[in-house]
Write a protein that holds these residues in place. Structure first.
Motif, PDB file in Angstrom:
ATOM      1  N   SER A1038       0.852  -1.194   0.000  1.00 30.69           N
ATOM      2  CA  SER A1038       0.000   0.000   0.000  1.00 30.69           C
ATOM      3  C   SER A1038       0.885   1.240   0.000  1.00 30.69           C
ATOM      4  O   SER A1038       1.242   1.769   1.047  1.00 30.69           O
ATOM      5  CB  SER A1038      -0.934  -0.020   1.216  1.00 30.69           C
ATOM      6  N   VAL A1039       1.220   1.738  -1.201  1.00 31.44           N
ATOM      7  CA  VAL A1039       2.116   2.892  -1.316  1.00 31.44           C
ATOM      8  C   VAL A1039       1.346   4.159  -0.969  1.00 31.44           C
ATOM      9  O   VAL A1039       0.256   4.414  -1.529  1.00 31.44           O
ATOM     10  CB  VAL A1039       2.692   2.996  -2.738  1.00 31.44           C
ATOM     11  N   PRO A1040       1.839   4.989  -0.053  1.00 33.60           N
ATOM     12  CA  PRO A1040       1.109   6.199   0.340  1.00 33.60           C
ATOM     13  C   PRO A1040       1.130   7.258  -0.770  1.00 33.60           C
ATOM     14  O   PRO A1040       2.069   7.334  -1.561  1.00 33.60           O
ATOM     15  CB  PRO A1040       1.866   6.675   1.577  1.00 33.60           C
ATOM     16  N   THR A1041       0.066   8.073  -0.787  1.00 34.98           N
ATOM     17  CA  THR A1041      -0.028   9.144  -1.791  1.00 34.98           C
ATOM     18  C   THR A1041       0.262  10.518  -1.208  1.00 34.98           C
ATOM     19  O   THR A1041       0.440  11.489  -1.951  1.00 34.98           O
ATOM     20  CB  THR A1041      -1.448   9.156  -2.394  1.00 34.98           C
ATOM     21  N   ASN A1042       0.322  10.635   0.118  1.00 36.43           N
ATOM     22  CA  ASN A1042       0.498  11.950   0.720  1.00 36.43           C
ATOM     23  C   ASN A1042       1.940  12.413   0.766  1.00 36.43           C
ATOM     24  O   ASN A1042       2.230  13.493   1.268  1.00 36.43           O
ATOM     25  CB  ASN A1042      -0.093  11.971   2.132  1.00 36.43           C
ATOM     26  N   ILE A1043       2.878  11.605   0.260  1.00 37.19           N
ATOM     27  CA  ILE A1043       4.278  12.042   0.252  1.00 37.19           C
ATOM     28  C   ILE A1043       4.669  12.622  -1.102  1.00 37.19           C
ATOM     29  O   ILE A1043       5.801  13.067  -1.281  1.00 37.19           O
ATOM     30  CB  ILE A1043       5.209  10.859   0.593  1.00 37.19           C
ATOM     31  N   ASP A1044       3.738  12.614  -2.064  1.00 36.04           N
ATOM     32  CA  ASP A1044       4.029  13.089  -3.415  1.00 36.04           C
ATOM     33  C   ASP A1044       3.111  14.280  -3.706  1.00 36.04           C
ATOM     34  O   ASP A1044       1.878  14.175  -3.613  1.00 36.04           O
ATOM     35  CB  ASP A1044       3.786  11.965  -4.421  1.00 36.04           C
ATOM     36  N   ASN A1045       3.719  15.429  -4.019  1.00 33.48           N
ATOM     37  CA  ASN A1045       2.919  16.634  -4.257  1.00 33.48           C
ATOM     38  C   ASN A1045       1.998  16.500  -5.466  1.00 33.48           C
ATOM     39  O   ASN A1045       0.966  17.177  -5.557  1.00 33.48           O
ATOM     40  CB  ASN A1045       3.836  17.848  -4.470  1.00 33.48           C
ATOM     41  N   THR A1046       2.351  15.663  -6.415  1.00 30.44           N
ATOM     42  CA  THR A1046       1.547  15.555  -7.641  1.00 30.44           C
ATOM     43  C   THR A1046       0.187  14.943  -7.362  1.00 30.44           C
ATOM     44  O   THR A1046      -0.751  15.124  -8.155  1.00 30.44           O
ATOM     45  CB  THR A1046       2.292  14.695  -8.670  1.00 30.44           C
ATOM     46  N   GLN A1047       0.024  14.214  -6.267  1.00 30.68           N
ATOM     47  CA  GLN A1047      -1.248  13.563  -5.949  1.00 30.68           C
ATOM     48  C   GLN A1047      -1.972  14.240  -4.786  1.00 30.68           C
ATOM     49  O   GLN A1047      -2.856  13.656  -4.157  1.00 30.68           O
ATOM     50  CB  GLN A1047      -1.022  12.082  -5.627  1.00 30.68           C
ATOM     51  N   PHE A1048      -1.589  15.494  -4.461  1.00 27.29           N
ATOM     52  CA  PHE A1048      -2.206  16.201  -3.334  1.00 27.29           C
ATOM     53  C   PHE A1048      -3.592  16.698  -3.720  1.00 27.29           C
ATOM     54  O   PHE A1048      -3.786  17.244  -4.820  1.00 27.29           O
ATOM     55  CB  PHE A1048      -1.311  17.368  -2.910  1.00 27.29           C
ATOM     56  N   ASP A1049      -4.562  16.559  -2.810  1.00 26.63           N
ATOM     57  CA  ASP A1049      -5.938  16.997  -3.021  1.00 26.63           C
ATOM     58  C   ASP A1049      -6.423  17.643  -1.735  1.00 26.63           C
ATOM     59  O   ASP A1049      -6.435  17.005  -0.667  1.00 26.63           O
ATOM     60  CB  ASP A1049      -6.822  15.812  -3.408  1.00 26.63           C
ATOM     61  N   MET A1050      -6.820  18.917  -1.839  1.00 23.08           N
ATOM     62  CA  MET A1050      -7.268  19.647  -0.652  1.00 23.08           C
ATOM     63  C   MET A1050      -8.537  19.050  -0.063  1.00 23.08           C
ATOM     64  O   MET A1050      -8.768  19.143   1.150  1.00 23.08           O
ATOM     65  CB  MET A1050      -7.515  21.108  -1.020  1.00 23.08           C
ATOM     66  N   ASP A1051      -9.356  18.430  -0.901  1.00 22.37           N
ATOM     67  CA  ASP A1051     -10.617  17.892  -0.386  1.00 22.37           C
ATOM     68  C   ASP A1051     -10.432  16.614   0.437  1.00 22.37           C
ATOM     69  O   ASP A1051     -11.355  16.177   1.139  1.00 22.37           O
ATOM     70  CB  ASP A1051     -11.560  17.594  -1.561  1.00 22.37           C
TER      71      ASP A1051
END
Length: 1288
Positions: A1038-1051
């Motif tokens: 389960s690779v996290p997405t919050n460490i990569d700015n390209t996948q950041f979502d404010m919602d």
């Protein structure tokens, strides 16, 4: 003269640490700390005051007593030596005619100032007794000789008037020498002399052998000349050949101080006089010694005797007194009346040697004379076998002239007469004289001659001869010379009783001499009589060598006052058998009864009666008549147990070979040794390893004997497993093996056959499982031949035996017409006829079989889990339904069954013991945990609150998981799944330790990531999710997405963390994008994945693989071992499965609580035998043990290792014989050379005679003798008969 008196404690002089004091025998307590200084030591005590005078007197007495204590000698050797050992100095300087030399032999500069001005001795003649004084010695400590091996020794300069008690204390306490078992005083020529090579080799080899085997001290003159040099060379050869693998040979040199070369090097400098422990360097200097003598560098200890002069022979008197004092010391560990023997060995020698030999024989000291060594020794050797009347003055003159050569001219007629008288007196004491003859045709040894000299028995008085024989036996035991005892003591002429050999047996046991123990047993020692008195057994335990059991025993005796690391001294603690019984029961286990039970009479503290009851517990109110009944006295068991607890394999093996109940004894020893190794706390120590090795050895011995028994008679062998053994706490072999964790023994096919038979109950083991399952459903099938019962097989075997016996009887009595005799023998040989099972018995046998119980309980447990799952998923209402109520009843039956197992299946003496045994099983822990969780969930479920109600359901859901895991225990009986469950349990332990390593990486990465991404998160659940949960899921992909700015979502996040369902947003920049360093978080993730996913997970796989390979080879053994617990559980379990088992519990409650019936024992696991049957069974077991031991010895004799050893011994014997033949051939060659030389001389003489006869014209009327053509005499005769030279 004014002086200062300072009162100080010996502790201040001793100055040893508190740790050293703790290990000493007796701590020193001096309760004063003051210094008193006065100006006159002769002042009256009244001047000091009454209190001060009393304190001064008490302090003086305490200082004197402490200075003589063994503690003070051991801890302060230097101070003790300076206080008790003196030297002698000349106090009157008188020149002896040579300028600057005193009559004492020392030059003027070697005297102190006082003797040079002798005002007190004006007009007196110099006398060594009056004009010498004693002073504290100034030469003592360690001496280093340098050279190969850096030989070191100890030395001390002593006054010639030193008491021998002080010298013996010096050697045993300060020098830490063990008391000798024999003192060998070697005397002879003080000058260098040559002896035959063969005699030299035999002397050196024999002297070292006797010293090594007996633990003897060798006493010599100590200088590097004469016989002392030969002794030193023998010690040197032994040291070079053995190295540090063998014990040190103690060689003590008693030399005159005044004639020692380089004595200045031995005097301690003033700087080191306070300690005396700095070694002095001493080198051998034969070239520059002149008229002095050097110390022999191969001696280990030196007593340098000082009488204030520089004369030879000043040590003779002190040496004689020291030998006499040593000969008066007790030999061995207890006061048996036997003292240390002394023997004098004589080589060569002159007048002084004869006087020494004469004096020691007058003191009843035996002497051994070596023939061929020269001078005095040869003179005595030649006349030793002659009657006294034939030892005349002329004979002595001839022998002295022959062996002394030119020295004989120095003897006066009076001296020769004196010698003759002394030699005659020596020969009269023939029982004290032994002559060693060097015989080239026989393999005689000096060590045998020395020991035989001490074993000569005077035949005059029978009682005295008997006492002498007993003393000889004690000496042989002390020397550990079995060969001497066999050849000289245990002969056909001497008859020994068991009581006569008891002191020797005790010495052999305490001295750890297994070969002697075996010899004494072979020659009549009865262990029953030897250990008839409990005092003897207590004495054996009191003299245990230093071991872990002795430390535990001393701790128990002294109430735990023994400090850790402190070693109790053998014989220092009074031990009673009650202490031994408590400790042995602790080691064996609480399931056994005490081996040694106190009698009913009033006991003192140190008085214990050894009683082992054969039935039941001890009755504390028994009468005097009852005290002597139903008791078992097993002396062989006692001796075996004594040897086992001290971890002595040789003595234990000898005792075990004598045991009748040998399988139980071996398993009990295995249990005791494994428990001792476990409690030692040092798993890697040599003692713990030795105990585990010995435990495995006795497990193998039990397997070997049981295999022999099982191969002969399987039924008898199985009876041995469940027979109650009175000698081992009324336990059984099967139970001892289980408690000892003897997995290999339990895995034996014979033991497994018994367990399988118990598992099937009354059903035959040949029944297929599907037949049993079918009969469980359609039970009328049991009344057909569809299912076989064990009784049917027994009836069939009985019929076959009866038919065989009938045929045998008919063949025996085929020619006899006496029908009455036939019927008599047939009737006497018939067994009681077995009857087949009736209908009710067959039905009862089916449903009481542990196998059938197991099948019903499996079905019941699956039904319970199915009902539990239905209630949790479908029928969990606010008000319990009938399904849920049935579930509660079902669980109640499970709880009642656990309580029944706790109180009935665990044979503990109390609640705590039962609880400890119950919790030791992991499956029982799961049972308790599941029941507790179910009760907790039930309590929460019955609450009216909706939240608490739901919590109760959650708890019950978790409890369902534990009940499902408990299902694995049921399948341990399976031969396929059982070993896999064992492997799974081992892997779970590996996984536990692996999770500790993994958690380090998970927490390290999670905390760092959470701190970088989120600023001041205060919600605990989201902290745990971010720091632990998410990093753990990363491992599984389960690779996290919050460490990569390209996948950041404010919602997907909450800015200030106000939304409980969303995580807090990371720190944002002005563009509302995450401000954390993206490169850093990605690198951290890559490193984390590298170590966690690749390194640690592969490590886990490697660990699992290693565990699987390690356990796979032993899974079958481990499964067979754990199979017993399941069989035992279902054998004792009621026949009805849950929930119907409640009826059985109700019946048990009524029987046990209301009617107070005793609980039923498990007969297949424990069987009481009649006395006759037990005797027959033990005799058969002993016979099988003898077969096993003989086959083991045969296999060992045929092994390659044994063959190599035998070959090596034969090669050694052959090499010795070849060397002997070489020496003999060399001697023969020398004799032939001399013979040829004599023939040559005879030929020359014959030629001269012939020439003379020819010149005189002499002729002979006789015919010449016939001679060979090459004869030299023939040519001479031809010349004589034909002087003209004509042909014959």
């Amino acid at each position: 003269m004014p002086s200062s008196l300072c009162l100080t404690s010996p502790l201040q002089q001793c100055s040893f640490s508190a740790q050293q004091q703790m290990h000493c025998e007796r701590p020193v307590h001096l309760r004063f700390s003051f210094t008193l200084t006065v100006s006159d030591t002769s002042m009256d005590e009244a001047m000091l005051g009454p209190i001060t005078a009393q304190v001064l007197s008490a302090v003086k007495g305490q200082i004197q007593s402490q200075s003589q204590s063994p503690l003070y000698r051991r801890c302060c050797p230097a101070d003790w030596i300076k206080k008790n050992i003196k030297k002698k100095e000349c106090c009157f300087y008188v020149e002896n005619g040579r300028e600057g030399i005193c009559k004492c032999g020392y030059p003027k500069d070697k005297h102190c100032e006082d003797p040079i001005k002798p005002e007190d001795y004006v007009g007196e003649q110099w006398d060594r007794h009056r004009h010498t004084k004693e002073a504290p010695t100034d030469a003592f400590g360690d001496i280093s000789f340098g050279g190969l091996g850096q030989k070191t020794g100890k030395y001390v300069r002593v006054s010639s008037d030193t008491p021998c008690e002080i010298l013996y204390q010096l050697m045993t306490d300060c020098w830490k020498l063990r008391s000798p078992n024999l003192l060998i005083s070697v005397t002879g020529g003080a000058k260098n002399f040559n002896i035959k090579p063969l005699l030299k080799e035999k002397f050196r080899r024999g002297l070292i052998k006797v010293a090594q085997t007996t633990g003897a001290w060798i006493l010599t003159g100590g200088t590097h000349t004469g016989v002392m040099k030969h002794v030193g060379m023998a010690v040197r050869d032994y040291t070079l050949s053995s190295g540090l693998t063998e014990g040190q040979i103690v060689v003590i040199g008693v030399a005159p101080w005044g004639v020692i070369h380089k004595q200045e090097d031995l005097i301690n400098p003033k700087v080191t006089l306070q300690t005396g422990n700095l070694p002095v360097q001493y080198s051998l200097d034969e070239q520059g010694q002149g008229l002095l003598s050097c110390l022999d560098i191969n001696h280990t200890h030196f007593l340098l005797v000082d009488d204030g002069t520089r004369d030879y022979g000043v040590e003779i008197e002190l040496r004689a007194r020291l030998e006499k004092h040593i000969s008066q010391q007790s030999l061995g560990n207890r006061e048996s009346g036997v003292t240390i023997p002394v023997v004098c060995v004589v080589l060569d020698g002159g007048p002084g040697t004869l006087n020494t030999m004469y004096n020691v024989m007058l003191n009843h000291t035996p002497c051994v004379v070596l023939e061929g060594s020269g001078r005095v020794a040869d003179v005595i050797a030649k006349v030793a076998d002659l009657p006294v009347s034939e030892v005349t003055l002329d004979l002595i003159k001839q022998l002295m002239e022959r062996f002394f050569g030119q020295e004989y001219k120095e003897f006066t007629e009076v001296k020769v007469i004196e010698w003759t008288k002394k030699i005659q007196d020596i020969i009269r004491m023939s029982h004290l004289l032994t002559v060693f003859h060097i015989d080239e045709d026989k393999n005689s040894d000096v060590d045998v001659a020395i020991l035989q000299a001490l074993l000569k028995v005077p035949k005059s008085d029978e009682h005295a001869a008997r006492q002498s024989l007993e003393r000889q036996l004690e000496l042989a035991v002390a020397w550990n010379r079995v060969d001497i005892a066999e050849s000289e003591i245990f002969t056909e002429e001497i008859q020994w009783t068991s009581c006569d050999l008891h002191p020797a047996m005790f010495s052999a046991l305490v001295g750890d001499k297994p070969e002697f123990v075996r010899l004494l047993l072979e020659n009549g020692v009865c262990l029953g009589k030897f250990l008839e008195s409990e005092d003897m057994l207590c004495e054996l335990y009191a003299h245990l060598p230093s071991c872990f059991f002795l430390r535990k025993l001393a701790t128990r005796v002294q109430g735990g006052k023994i400090r850790r690391g402190q070693e109790p001294q053998p014989g220092s603690t009074k031990i009673s058998l009650s202490h031994v019984a408590e400790e042995v029961r602790h080691l064996l286990g609480s399931f056994t009864q005490p081996l040694y039970v106190p009698s009913c009479y009033k006991m003192t503290k140190d008085d214990v009666r050894l009683v082992v009851l054969s039935k039941g517990l001890v009755n504390p109110t028994c009468s005097d008549e009852e005290r002597t009944t139903d008791k078992v006295w097993d002396s062989i068991r006692d001796l075996f147990l004594w040897a086992v607890v001290q971890n002595n394999p040789e003595l234990a093996e000898i005792s075990w070979e004598q045991c009748r109940d040998c399988i139980a004894a071996a398993l009990a020893a295995s249990k005791i040794l494994r428990k001792l190794a476990q409690e030692s706390g040092e798993d890697d120590s040599e003692e713990a390893k030795d105990m585990r090795e010995l435990a495995s050895h006795y497990e193998n011995q039990a397997i070997g004997v049981f295999s022999e028994c099982h191969s002969w008679d399987a039924q008898r062998a199985q009876k041995l497993l469940i027979r109650v053994s009175p000698s081992w706490g009324r336990s059984t072999c099967l139970w001892l093996a289980l408690k000892a964790e003897a997995k290999s023994f339990i895995a034996h096919s014979g033991v497994q056959a018994l367990l399988t038979q118990i598992w099937f109950g009354e059903l035959s083991v040949d029944n297929a499982p599907w037949k049993v399952l079918l009969c469980m459903i359609f039970f009328p099938l049991i009344y057909t031949s569809f299912l076989t019962f064990r009784r049917d097989e027994d009836i069939q075997r009985q019929a076959e035996r009866t038919e065989q016996q009938k045929l045998a009887m008919d063949s025996i009595f085929s020619g006899s017409s006496d029908t009455k005799l036939k019927h008599h023998y047939r009737g006497s040989s018939q067994e009681p006829e077995l009857k087949p099972l009736n209908c009710s018995s067959r039905l009862m046998s089916l449903f009481t079989s542990p196998q059938v119980k197991f099948y019903w309980n499996i079905a019941s447990y699956f039904g319970f889990l199915w009902l539990f799952a239905v209630v949790l998923m479908i029928d969990f209402q606010a008000y319990p339904s009938w399904r849920e109520l049935l579930l509660y009843v079902w669980l109640t039956s499970l709880v009642c069954e656990e309580l029944r197992q706790f109180y009935h299946d665990f044979d503990g003496p109390g609640f705590r013991k039962k609880a400890k045994m119950y919790i030791s099983d992991m499956w029982n822990i799961l049972d308790v945990l599941s029941i507790i969780l179910f009760i907790a969930g039930l309590v929460c479920r019955l609450q009216a609150s909706g939240t608490v109600f739901y919590v109760g359901k959650v708890i019950l859901c978790i409890d369902f998981i534990i009940f499902c895991l408990r299902l694995m225990a049921i399948f341990t009986i399976s031969r396929t799944l059982g070993p896999k469950i064992i492997i799974l349990r081992r892997m779970m332990m590996d996984l536990f330790f692996f999770m500790f390593l993994l958690s380090i990486w998970v927490v390290a990465y999670g905390v760092a990531k959470q701190g970088i991404l989120i600023h001041n998160e205060d919600r605990l659940n989201w902290i745990i999710r971010g720091a632990v949960y998410e990093p753990y899921l990363i491992i599984f992909g389960s690779v996290p997405t919050n460490i990569d700015n390209t996948q950041f979502d404010m919602d997907s996040c909450s800015m200030n963390g106000s939304d409980p369902l969303k995580p807090k947003c990371p720190v944002l920049n002005d563009d509302n994008m995450p401000a954390f360093p993206e490169w850093l978080t990605i690198i951290m993730l890559c490193v984390y994945l590298l170590f966690a996913n690749i390194l640690l997970l592969n490590l886990l796989i490697a660990i699992f693989n290693y565990t699987f390979e390690e356990v796979q080879d032993n899974t079958d053994t481990i499964w067979k071992f754990q199979r017993y617990e399941l069989i035992k559980e279902y054998h004792s379990r009621p026949a009805l499965p849950p929930p119907f088992i409640l009826l059985s519990h109700l019946i048990l409650f009524i029987r046990g609580v209301l009617l107070r019936y005793p609980p039923q024992k498990h007969k297949p696991f424990r069987q009481e035998l009649e006395k006759t049957e037990e005797e027959e069974l033990l005799s058969w077991e002993a016979y099988m043990k003898d077969n096993y031991l003989s086959s083991t010895r045969q296999v060992k004799s045929q092994s390659m290792e044994h063959r190599v050893q035998d070959t090596a011994e034969k090669v050694g014997v052959m090499s010795e014989l070849l060397e002997h033949e070489e020496r003999v051939s060399a001697t023969v060659n020398k004799r032939l050379a001399k013979l040829e030389e004599q023939v040559s001389e005879s030929t020359k003489a014959l030629h001269w005679i012939v020439d003379a006869l020819i010149s005189q014209g002499c002729t002979s009327n006789m015919q010449p003798p016939l001679m060979s053509e090459k004869s030299v005499f023939k040519s001479a005769l031809i010349r004589c008969l034909h002087p003209s030279g004509s042909s014959v």
